[in-house]
Motif scaffolding. Structure first.
Motif, mmCIF file in Angstrom:
data_model
loop_
_atom_site.group_PDB
_atom_site.id
_atom_site.type_symbol
_atom_site.label_atom_id
_atom_site.label_comp_id
_atom_site.label_asym_id
_atom_site.label_seq_id
_atom_site.Cartn_x
_atom_site.Cartn_y
_atom_site.Cartn_z
ATOM 1 N N GLN A 293 0.860 -1.187 0.000
ATOM 2 C CA GLN A 293 0.000 0.000 0.000
ATOM 3 C C GLN A 293 0.897 1.238 0.000
ATOM 4 O O GLN A 293 1.505 1.566 1.012
ATOM 5 C CB GLN A 293 -0.915 -0.002 1.212
ATOM 6 C CG GLN A 293 -1.891 -1.154 1.188
ATOM 7 C CD GLN A 293 -2.827 -1.118 2.379
ATOM 8 O OE1 GLN A 293 -2.930 -0.128 3.087
ATOM 9 N NE2 GLN A 293 -3.519 -2.218 2.596
ATOM 10 N N TYR A 294 0.986 1.881 -1.151
ATOM 11 C CA TYR A 294 1.869 3.037 -1.299
ATOM 12 C C TYR A 294 1.234 4.302 -0.749
ATOM 13 O O TYR A 294 0.048 4.540 -0.924
ATOM 14 C CB TYR A 294 2.213 3.253 -2.773
ATOM 15 C CG TYR A 294 2.980 2.091 -3.349
ATOM 16 C CD1 TYR A 294 4.328 1.928 -3.061
ATOM 17 C CD2 TYR A 294 2.352 1.154 -4.159
ATOM 18 C CE1 TYR A 294 5.030 0.863 -3.568
ATOM 19 C CE2 TYR A 294 3.050 0.083 -4.679
ATOM 20 C CZ TYR A 294 4.392 -0.064 -4.381
ATOM 21 O OH TYR A 294 5.086 -1.121 -4.877
ATOM 22 N N VAL A 295 2.034 5.109 -0.089
ATOM 23 C CA VAL A 295 1.595 6.387 0.447
ATOM 24 C C VAL A 295 2.072 7.512 -0.453
ATOM 25 O O VAL A 295 1.363 8.475 -0.692
ATOM 26 C CB VAL A 295 2.115 6.583 1.890
ATOM 27 C CG1 VAL A 295 1.759 7.962 2.414
ATOM 28 C CG2 VAL A 295 1.554 5.497 2.798
ATOM 29 N N GLY A 296 3.274 7.412 -0.979
ATOM 30 C CA GLY A 296 3.826 8.432 -1.864
ATOM 31 C C GLY A 296 5.328 8.293 -1.965
ATOM 32 O O GLY A 296 5.937 7.478 -1.270
ATOM 33 N N HIS B 256 8.914 9.313 -1.105
ATOM 34 C CA HIS B 256 9.545 9.989 0.028
ATOM 35 C C HIS B 256 10.728 10.841 -0.407
ATOM 36 O O HIS B 256 10.811 12.014 -0.080
ATOM 37 C CB HIS B 256 10.005 8.981 1.074
ATOM 38 C CG HIS B 256 10.629 9.614 2.270
ATOM 39 N ND1 HIS B 256 11.985 9.802 2.403
ATOM 40 C CD2 HIS B 256 10.064 10.133 3.382
ATOM 41 C CE1 HIS B 256 12.239 10.406 3.540
ATOM 42 N NE2 HIS B 256 11.095 10.607 4.169
ATOM 43 N N ASP C 294 6.418 18.156 -0.325
ATOM 44 C CA ASP C 294 6.295 17.132 0.707
ATOM 45 C C ASP C 294 7.315 16.008 0.553
ATOM 46 O O ASP C 294 7.343 15.090 1.357
ATOM 47 C CB ASP C 294 4.891 16.524 0.679
ATOM 48 C CG ASP C 294 3.826 17.522 1.101
ATOM 49 O OD1 ASP C 294 4.148 18.453 1.867
ATOM 50 O OD2 ASP C 294 2.669 17.377 0.658
ATOM 51 N N GLN C 295 8.121 16.065 -0.493
ATOM 52 C CA GLN C 295 9.127 15.043 -0.737
ATOM 53 C C GLN C 295 10.517 15.601 -0.418
ATOM 54 O O GLN C 295 10.666 16.751 -0.060
ATOM 55 C CB GLN C 295 9.090 14.561 -2.197
ATOM 56 C CG GLN C 295 7.888 13.702 -2.531
ATOM 57 C CD GLN C 295 6.624 14.513 -2.707
ATOM 58 O OE1 GLN C 295 6.655 15.568 -3.326
ATOM 59 N NE2 GLN C 295 5.527 14.041 -2.164
#
Length: 127
Positions: free
Chosen positions: A3-6, A8, A49-50
């Motif tokens: 399950q990917y969140v984004g 990083h 956000d990365q």
């Protein structure tokens, strides 16, 4: 299943960390982050956000030697304005390849950092 969140961070090898820091800190205006006390030399930046992590490798066969090739490995940053980004790069004397009407579905600008890593800036058409 994963399950990917984004995404990083992206890590790039650089030959000269101080030279790279001038480009990313002063030219692109990335915000430097606190980096854990690793034994390696590097710097971390916030990009929205990365994160972008630069790792110094003075002798590395992983670094590119050629100019901008938009089909080569790169990372992309979404920007608010194609026009303003292009104007900033012109003001800073950064060479680029611009595709304002790219078939990608958005405008693109490609630049090289001092170690010839490719960076893409993407923006909505007409921005």
């Amino acid at each position: 299943m994963i399950q990917y969140v984004g995404l990083h961070h992206v890590s790039l090898a650089v030959r000269d960390l101080e030279k790279a820091k001038v480009f990313y800190s002063e030219v692109l205006k990335f915000r430097e982050l606190r980096r854990p006390p690793f034994t390696s030399k590097g710097v971390w930046y916030a990009v929205g956000d990365q994160q972008l992590h630069l790792l110094e490798h003075p002798i590395s066969d992983t670094l590119r030697e050629r100019g901008i090739d938009t089909t080569d490995g790169h990372f992309s940053i979404w920007v608010k304005s194609y026009r303003e980004t292009k104007e900033w790069l012109d003001r800073m004397g950064v060479e680029y390849t611009a595709n304002p009407d790219s078939v990608a579905g958005f405008a693109q600008i490609f630049v090289l950092d001092p170690d010839r890593n490719i960076i893409e800036f993407g923006a909505a058409y007409g921005s």
